[in-house]
Motif scaffolding. Sequence first.
Motif, PDB file in Angstrom:
ATOM      1  N   ARG A  43     -11.477 -15.028   1.912  1.00 36.93           N
ATOM      2  CA  ARG A  43     -10.491 -13.933   2.220  1.00 36.93           C
ATOM      3  C   ARG A  43      -9.028 -14.133   1.238  1.00 36.93           C
ATOM      4  O   ARG A  43      -8.350 -13.372   1.297  1.00 36.93           O
ATOM      5  N   GLY A  44      -9.222 -15.123   0.411  1.00 35.05           N
ATOM      6  CA  GLY A  44      -8.088 -15.264  -0.601  1.00 35.05           C
ATOM      7  C   GLY A  44      -7.755 -14.083  -1.324  1.00 35.05           C
ATOM      8  O   GLY A  44      -6.671 -13.618  -1.589  1.00 35.05           O
ATOM      9  N   CYS A  45      -9.033 -13.184  -1.644  1.00 30.25           N
ATOM     10  CA  CYS A  45      -8.605 -11.943  -2.611  1.00 30.25           C
ATOM     11  C   CYS A  45      -8.020 -10.878  -1.672  1.00 30.25           C
ATOM     12  O   CYS A  45      -7.687  -9.994  -2.120  1.00 30.25           O
ATOM     13  N   TYR A  46      -8.369 -11.012  -0.464  1.00 31.96           N
ATOM     14  CA  TYR A  46      -7.778  -9.761   0.361  1.00 31.96           C
ATOM     15  C   TYR A  46      -6.206 -10.078   0.545  1.00 31.96           C
ATOM     16  O   TYR A  46      -5.618  -8.695   0.484  1.00 31.96           O
ATOM     17  N   TYR A  47      -5.791 -11.276   0.893  1.00 28.07           N
ATOM     18  CA  TYR A  47      -4.517 -11.342   1.259  1.00 28.07           C
ATOM     19  C   TYR A  47      -3.528 -11.178  -0.150  1.00 28.07           C
ATOM     20  O   TYR A  47      -2.409 -10.911   0.093  1.00 28.07           O
ATOM     21  N   ALA A  48      -4.319 -11.385  -0.970  1.00 33.60           N
ATOM     22  CA  ALA A  48      -3.434 -11.375  -2.540  1.00 33.60           C
ATOM     23  C   ALA A  48      -3.524 -10.095  -2.957  1.00 33.60           C
ATOM     24  O   ALA A  48      -3.036  -9.610  -4.022  1.00 33.60           O
ATOM     25  N   CYS A  49      -4.374  -9.066  -2.218  1.00 34.11           N
ATOM     26  CA  CYS A  49      -4.469  -7.846  -2.994  1.00 34.11           C
ATOM     27  C   CYS A  49      -3.402  -6.890  -2.816  1.00 34.11           C
ATOM     28  O   CYS A  49      -3.088  -6.469  -1.555  1.00 34.11           O
ATOM     29  N   GLN A  50      -2.889  -6.268  -3.855  1.00 38.30           N
ATOM     30  CA  GLN A  50      -1.580  -5.288  -3.542  1.00 38.30           C
ATOM     31  C   GLN A  50      -2.429  -4.028  -3.267  1.00 38.30           C
ATOM     32  O   GLN A  50      -1.641  -2.851  -2.970  1.00 38.30           O
ATOM     33  N   TYR A  51      -3.631  -3.771  -3.074  1.00 37.76           N
ATOM     34  CA  TYR A  51      -4.315  -2.536  -2.961  1.00 37.76           C
ATOM     35  C   TYR A  51      -4.770  -2.438  -1.640  1.00 37.76           C
ATOM     36  O   TYR A  51      -5.768  -1.508  -1.334  1.00 37.76           O
ATOM     37  N   THR A  52      -4.691  -3.192  -0.618  1.00 34.63           N
ATOM     38  CA  THR A  52      -5.145  -3.231   0.542  1.00 34.63           C
ATOM     39  C   THR A  52      -4.522  -1.927   1.422  1.00 34.63           C
ATOM     40  O   THR A  52      -3.721  -1.642   1.021  1.00 34.63           O
ATOM     41  N   ALA A  53      -5.417  -1.565   2.549  1.00 36.80           N
ATOM     42  CA  ALA A  53      -4.973  -0.481   3.339  1.00 36.80           C
ATOM     43  C   ALA A  53      -3.438  -0.982   3.869  1.00 36.80           C
ATOM     44  O   ALA A  53      -3.139  -2.030   4.121  1.00 36.80           O
ATOM     45  N   PRO A  54      -2.335   0.140   3.684  1.00 37.93           N
ATOM     46  CA  PRO A  54      -2.568   1.576   3.790  1.00 37.93           C
ATOM     47  C   PRO A  54      -2.814   1.902   2.291  1.00 37.93           C
ATOM     48  O   PRO A  54      -2.883   3.357   2.281  1.00 37.93           O
ATOM     49  N   HIS A  55      -2.790   1.335   1.263  1.00 35.03           N
ATOM     50  CA  HIS A  55      -2.704   1.669  -0.013  1.00 35.03           C
ATOM     51  C   HIS A  55      -4.161   2.533  -0.039  1.00 35.03           C
ATOM     52  O   HIS A  55      -5.453   2.168   0.401  1.00 35.03           O
TER      53      HIS A  55
END
Lengths: 461, 358
Positions: free
Chosen positions: B54-66
């Motif tokens: 999940r490292g790439c989830y929490y670091a992602c600037q494009y997660t919802a609501p994006h």
Amino acid sequence: MTDSFDIAVIGGGNAALCAAITAAEAGARVLILEAAPKPYRGGNSRHTRNFRCMHSRPLGPLTDSYSEQEYFDDLIKVTGGKTNENLARLAIRGSEECLPWMEERGVRFQPSLSGTLSLSRTNAFFLGGGKGLVNAYYRTAAALGIEVRYEAPVTHLDVEDGKINGIEFTQNGTTHRVSPKAVVVASGGFQADTDWLARAWGPAAKNFLIRGTPYNRGVVLADLLEQGVEQVGDPTQCHAVAIDGRAPKFDGGIVTRLDCVPFSIVVNKDAERFYDEGEDVWPKRYAIWGRLVAAQPEQVGYVIIDAKSLELFMPSVFPPIKADTLEDLAGKLNLPADRLCATVEEFNAACGDTSAFHPTELDSVATSGLTPPKTNWARPITEAPFYGYTLRTGVTFTYLGLKVNENAQCSIGNRPMSNLWAAGETMAGSILGQGYLAGFGMTIGTVFGRIAGREAVAHAN
Amino acid sequence: MQIDLIQEARRQAEICNACRYCEGYCSVFPALHRERVFADGDITQLANLCHNCRGCYYACQYTAPHEFDLNLPKALAEVRQDSWKAYAWPAGLAKLFDRSGVAIAVGLVLGFALLFLLAQALRPESGKGFYAYMSHSLMVAVFTPAFLLPLAAIALSLRSYWQSVGGGRLTLGDVWSATRSAGRMKNLEGGHGDGCNFEDEDRFSQARRHFHQATLYGFLMCFASTSSGTVLHYGFGLEAPYGLFSLPKLFGVPGGVLLCLGTAGLAWLKTRADPNLGAPAAWGGEMAFVLLLFFVSLSGLLLYAATGTVAAGLLLPLHLGAVLTFFLLTPYSKMAHGFFRMTAMAREAMLAREARKQ
Ligand SMILES: Cc1cc2nc3c(=O)[nH]c(=O)nc-3n(C[C@H](O)[C@H](O)[C@H](O)COP(=O)(O)OP(=O)(O)OC[C@H]3O[C@@H](n4cnc5c(N)ncnc54)[C@H](O)[C@@H]3O)c2cc1C
Ligand code: SF4
Ligand code: SF4
């Protein structure tokens, strides 16, 4: 809660966090007021990937060395001399000790990303990008007892006798007031307020896309400038690049970047070329295309390439528009087909010997007798299928800002203000008048954020 | 395989490929950045390289609501889960992966326990220790096929997987390289050594890696215990029960304790982590599998503690029932992940080797 804080930091991006952490580590009670909701905290900083760092020997992910002078020379090249040397050197010199400071506060680095090897000596890349960095700082801030308010945009600061007397912000529909001993402004530029951009740029600005956060609307900046706090730069200066025209209005970030211009011809909506696409290697020309496209009718450009160039550049987020003939491509892009074919034909006829073609170096494979010329990578566009992208102006940040001294202190009527400091984008104009060096924004924010934190805490204690 | 799941993962992979900010987290990203277009097999391979840290989830600037709505750990988990089902052999048993995991496991354990209890009716005249309850030959007759058949099923699944991701020739070196990286759980370090984001949003921690390691090594030690028992039995004519300082016990007791702690820890972490960053439909089945392993280790330890008491008579069938269930469900439960992941990593090693040659 009115007076329980020593320091209020306005903003929730890199500069704000560096200031808040520095102050809290020195014992101050710190409040962060962030306009964005938690998932969007971190402003433009959440979109970044690296910071530029001076170093005398290999340091963390950075190879070799990068001296103060070389760094400064690189800066001068891109700003055409419009640089405050004193503050610029302060940022450069300060950058070296930032890297270990950042690591101690949870930021993690990674080797230069694939496709960006040229930066492995000068720029330290954050693992997970800027949002990873911001997350680490918020964790550190929480451990230090810093209070963070999200969805708490600051609307007004009371300036009186060269001093901030109080801050107004809204939260949950009501207005709150705090009167901390010291205030750090780190709320970025004003680019997300397209009305303001339009006032400065003319109506064309309505068609600009904003690459980063929608929350940097310059509310605090405008409020302070109106009350006479000293300004630097002018509102027409902004950093803008050409990005994929299909990008969202805000927050499209890095993935909307298009690197294919050097291998293309770029036309406007009348299917006419307007600038030398091969003038220099792309990283060096990236930033001027924002303005070039902004000057075209309807602020739009169209990149046309053929099959042989498709794999020469980094993939971008949206697939190109594809067609088997130029006529079809024109149809799909809403361009006049006959004009496009004529422009391509004229370009193709002006291409010469392409045997020296080299995608990553200036190869002088140029057109002859064409205006505007294409001075490198000029290969005829002949191989189906043909591909097209639309280009729009994507604004990264604005330069208009608060003027600060080497202590990050704001001033009014030529005298330093006793309890107001500024850091990051909102004062970057004090250092660069124009142009931009990749990774310098985060350097300014980190160095001046730490200075602002240090000075604010010295005042509060 | 389900095209919509692959399509969603492909959509996200294309965004990552334009971004690359997560390159250093794990082996998914270097593999991803190698491609420009993603065939279905490429996506399946990426999915089986992902450890859901999940490292790439929490670091992602494009997660919802994006609007880009990135959730790569979830997209890959869904494809991964689906790939195990798609390549399961025989295909009909793939359904076992789904939902009612706990019910299946409990039902099977009890069912087998009952069978073993019945078998006790045919209790041997003589025999020491366990064999006082059940003859050695009966155990062998049941467990040899129960061990070998699932292995054969797994081998067939992996063969289909291998073909679907593009085939190629593996060397021993590739397998060794995958084994080394699995042994250290290298990728669970998160690329920076701080571990993964699991039980407490974006906080990095080693908890998952350590519990997983305890589970893996505990399991291997229990396995070594049984194997050494078999060797002693057939090779040296030494029959159970073994003393505390015999190989089976030296492996088995600490192995059982590790497995117990590891699985308990993993189950606890699982209750804390956001289910929406995995394949939500698989949650129950995964939990059941972890609890089953926990039960195997706990009942094994209790059985040892109860040697010579009446409780052993009841614990033995329960323990054996659990072991049997575990073996039989291996190809159709979370246990399959180990085999698929090893295969995926060996494939990466192979591709890296081929790239070096060029
Ligand atoms: C796509 C993209 C990529 C970039 N990549 C890089 C890079 O790799 N390296 C680099 O050095 N620079 C990069 N930059 C530039 C960099 O983002 C900025 O220089 C840097 O983030 C500025 O930091 P900051 O803290 O000053 O502002 P920001 O990070 O923008 O933070 C401003 C904060 O203020 C808050 N705010 C705004 N108004 C208010 C208000 N009224 N009340 C309360 N809070 C408010 C915002 O919500 C936000 O949290 C990039 C920019 C973009 C858009
Ligand atoms: S998960 Fe998000 S931040 Fe990471 S590489 Fe993909 S798009 Fe970029
Ligand atoms: S969840 Fe972890 S292992 Fe999976 S792709 Fe993201 S960073 Fe890699």
